[in-house]
Motif scaffolding. Structure first.
Motif: not given
Length: 208
Positions: A43-48, A63-65, A72-73, A123-124
């Motif tokens: 994922i490219g953005d924290r909000w995503r 799910a975890e980040v 990237r995240l 997601a993107s």
């Protein structure tokens, strides 16, 4: 539009199969001993990442980040037995059976309903100057045409974009198509408004 709303993201309750939307982009499945599978997506953005964790939870999947190797995240699940059917459907014959990621392939007859499209967009997906862009997985080129065909089957279609145009991706343009996409994916969650398909009034869409 009544028939269209039947396939929208709000038409049915959240299902674990909806998570296939992240596989349309850069998501990956890994299997462990044919007893469990893990779903992950960079994922490219924290909000995503925050929104996706919530969407996974709505479907009973924790799910975890974590930080990916490329900086990237990474939103990922644990290894779970209930993800095995999705792994079997999206794994190309001859793919690996170990804990590493298998070769990704779009299942025959794959259908893009609103919930799956919503996960792909979360997601993107991103709003472009001339439409809306749904990225494809550059490491799985065999998935590009089947996904384009699935978009056409959903009444959306789109134009394939190469690397020079920010791809691989599919750009959806035209008021009718964008209105259809917006109807299918539903309302933007908080923080996603600027990356969501632009809302187009019905009268404007019908006139185009």
């Amino acid at each position: 539009m009544e028939q269209l709303s039947f396939f929208s993201a709000e038409a049915s309750g959240p299902r674990i199969d909806d998570l296939a939307g992240v596989l349309c982009g850069h998501g990956r499945l890994a299997v462990f001993g044919r007893t469990a599978a893990r779903l992950s997506v960079p994922i490219g953005d924290r909000w995503r990442a925050r929104v996706l964790v919530g969407e996974f939870a709505l479907r009973g999947v924790r799910a975890e980040v974590v930080a990916a190797e490329d900086g990237r995240l990474l939103v990922r699940t644990a290894f779970r037995a209930d993800l095995l059917p999705m792994s079997a459907a999206w794994e190309r014959a001859g793919g690996s059976g170990g804990p590493e990621a298998s070769e990704k392939a779009v299942p025959p007859g794959f259908h893009l309903d609103g919930a799956v499209l919503r996960l792909w967009a979360l997601a993107s997906g991103w709003r472009a100057e001339k439409g809306y862009v749904l990225p494809l997985d550059e490491e799985a080129p065999e998935t590009h045409e089947p996904l384009a065909a699935a978009l056409r089957g959903s009444g959306i279609g789109g134009k394939a974009l190469g690397p020079r145009a920010g791809g691989p991706a599919i750009r959806v343009s035209g008021r009718r198509r964008l209105a259809t996409l917006g109807e299918l994916v539903g309302k933007a969650p908080p923080e996603a408004e600027l990356a969501w398909p632009e809302e187009i009034p019905a009268r404007r869409a019908e006139a185009s």
